[in-house]
Design a protein around this motif. Structure first.
Motif, mmCIF file in Angstrom:
data_model
loop_
_atom_site.group_PDB
_atom_site.id
_atom_site.type_symbol
_atom_site.label_atom_id
_atom_site.label_comp_id
_atom_site.label_asym_id
_atom_site.label_seq_id
_atom_site.Cartn_x
_atom_site.Cartn_y
_atom_site.Cartn_z
ATOM 1 N N GLN A 228 0.810 -1.219 0.000
ATOM 2 C CA GLN A 228 0.000 0.000 0.000
ATOM 3 C C GLN A 228 0.842 1.266 0.000
ATOM 4 N N TYR A 231 -0.429 3.649 -2.545
ATOM 5 C CA TYR A 231 -1.430 4.647 -2.175
ATOM 6 C C TYR A 231 -0.745 5.893 -1.612
ATOM 7 N N HIS A 260 -6.568 -2.563 1.205
ATOM 8 C CA HIS A 260 -6.979 -1.325 0.546
ATOM 9 C C HIS A 260 -7.618 -0.276 1.450
ATOM 10 N N ALA A 264 -7.029 3.656 0.787
ATOM 11 C CA ALA A 264 -8.121 4.364 0.124
ATOM 12 C C ALA A 264 -8.423 5.692 0.806
ATOM 13 N N VAL A 267 -5.636 8.380 0.145
ATOM 14 C CA VAL A 267 -5.721 9.017 -1.173
ATOM 15 C C VAL A 267 -6.907 9.973 -1.241
ATOM 16 N N GLU A 268 -8.052 9.543 -0.737
ATOM 17 C CA GLU A 268 -9.245 10.398 -0.794
ATOM 18 C C GLU A 268 -9.058 11.683 -0.002
ATOM 19 N N ARG A 273 -9.292 10.146 -5.745
ATOM 20 C CA ARG A 273 -10.491 9.317 -5.789
ATOM 21 C C ARG A 273 -10.107 7.844 -5.800
ATOM 22 N N VAL A 274 -10.963 7.022 -5.187
ATOM 23 C CA VAL A 274 -10.780 5.573 -5.177
ATOM 24 C C VAL A 274 -12.134 4.924 -5.443
ATOM 25 N N ALA A 298 -7.351 3.833 -8.098
ATOM 26 C CA ALA A 298 -6.996 4.933 -7.207
ATOM 27 C C ALA A 298 -6.250 5.968 -8.034
ATOM 28 N N HIS A 304 -9.838 10.432 -13.107
ATOM 29 C CA HIS A 304 -10.543 9.220 -12.685
ATOM 30 C C HIS A 304 -11.628 8.808 -13.682
#
Length: 319
Positions: A228, A231, A260, A264, A267-268, A273-274, A298, A304
């Motif tokens: 990860q 990410y 994840h 997730a 990143v958000e 966006r994921v 991601a 995206h």
């Protein structure tokens, strides 16, 4: 702030586990075992899970923990359990083998209204190679990830990526107390406007993923790393896209939540966006696997929708 206490506990546990893992990795005599699915597991995986589950359970005794490992292999080998216990004792000197095994098995909890999910070493093969790996912890409530912490001891100088829902994402140094806010890459002319991809080709369909990346303008050489940490690379502007698209030969494959959840939210909260490959939100509310989702996308956000369209076009071309 809401979830501040939970975040502090998760960060402290991730830091302890990172110290333990690096100590084990520097050891000259540590070896890996094979789990029933033939994936590797090490003393560090077990010891890190014991440390983190112990810390989470002490702070939040009512919260289930859904983690990758169990103590089943260690019950079959007293010598391996002894080695794991010795690693844990570097941080908890009075830990006993039966306690360590019990702490590991705290991670066999069930998905519920509120629970933690944990991967004590995400990217065990990277750990074994002396490359990237991650210690990933996330708290989930009502199916939504509320906070995440990912310790990446081999990411540059060593750091923890962390985020709380609605409160942004940060990068904390493992060496100092310095922190910085995370922001995804918005400069599409940068050499870092690139795909982050797994070193292990079995983790997705690499040719398809590279084709999708090129279709949306990511033509720079990809950033290859395990775990990860990818990410974290997107959240900190080192890459723009991470794809985990399933092989057409294995359409029923589903991802594990511990691989994840933490990444997730980071990143958000950094502005990205994921989703799954069809644009649906990842559903962490039903199972230890993302049974309602296929594939992972991601991104830094701006690209995206274009990525999702390229995936759909690619799938239509295969029909």
């Amino acid at each position: 702030m809401k979830y501040e206490h939970e975040s502090k506990v998760a960060i402290a546990a991730a830091k302890q586990a990172a110290v333990l893992c690096e100590s084990v990795r520097r050891s000259v005599n540590f070896v890996s075992l094979d789990k029933p699915d033939r994936s590797p597991v090490t003393i560090a995986d077990f010891a890190a899970q014991a440390i983190i589950c112990h810390q989470l359970h002490q702070a939040f005794p009512q919260d289930p923990i859904v983690a990758e490992e169990s103590a089943a292999l260690l019950y079959q080998s007293a010598s391996q359990l002894t080695k794991v216990t010795e690693a844990v004792q570097a941080l908890i000197p009075d830990a006993m083998p039966e306690q360590v095994a019990a702490w590991i098995d705290l991670g066999q909890g069930k998905v519920g209204e509120r629970f933690w999910t944990l991967d004590p070493i995400d990217g065990t093969k990277g750990f074994l190679r002396g490359a990237q790996y991650a210690i990933a912890i996330a708290l989930i409530e009502s199916g939504e990830v509320k906070l995440g912490a990912i310790a990446c001891p081999a990411f540059e100088e060593g750091c923890i990526f962390t985020a709380i829902r609605g409160q942004g994402a940060q990068r904390l140094s493992l060496q100092t107390r310095q922190s910085q806010a995370l922001k995804v890459l918005n400069d599409q002319t940068s050499f870092q406007f690139r795909l982050a991809e797994s070193v292990e080709t079995s983790h997705g369909d690499p040719e398809r993923q590279r084709s999708i990346a090129q279709a949306v303008g990511l033509t720079a050489s990809s950033l290859q790393m395990d775990s990860q940490a990818k990410y974290g690379a997107i959240a900190s502007g080192h890459a723009a896209l991470y794809l985990r698209l399933p092989w057409s030969q294995n359409p029923d494959y589903r991802e594990n939540i511990w691989d994840h959840a933490a990444g997730a939210i980071i990143v958000e909260e950094a502005g990205g966006r994921v989703s799954n490959m069809h644009g649906k939100p990842l559903n962490f509310s039903t199972n230890a696997q993302l049974i309602e989702n296929r594939g992972i996308v991601a991104s830094q956000g701006e690209i995206h929708d274009a990525v999702l369209a390229a995936i759909a076009a690619n799938a239509a071309a295969d029909i």
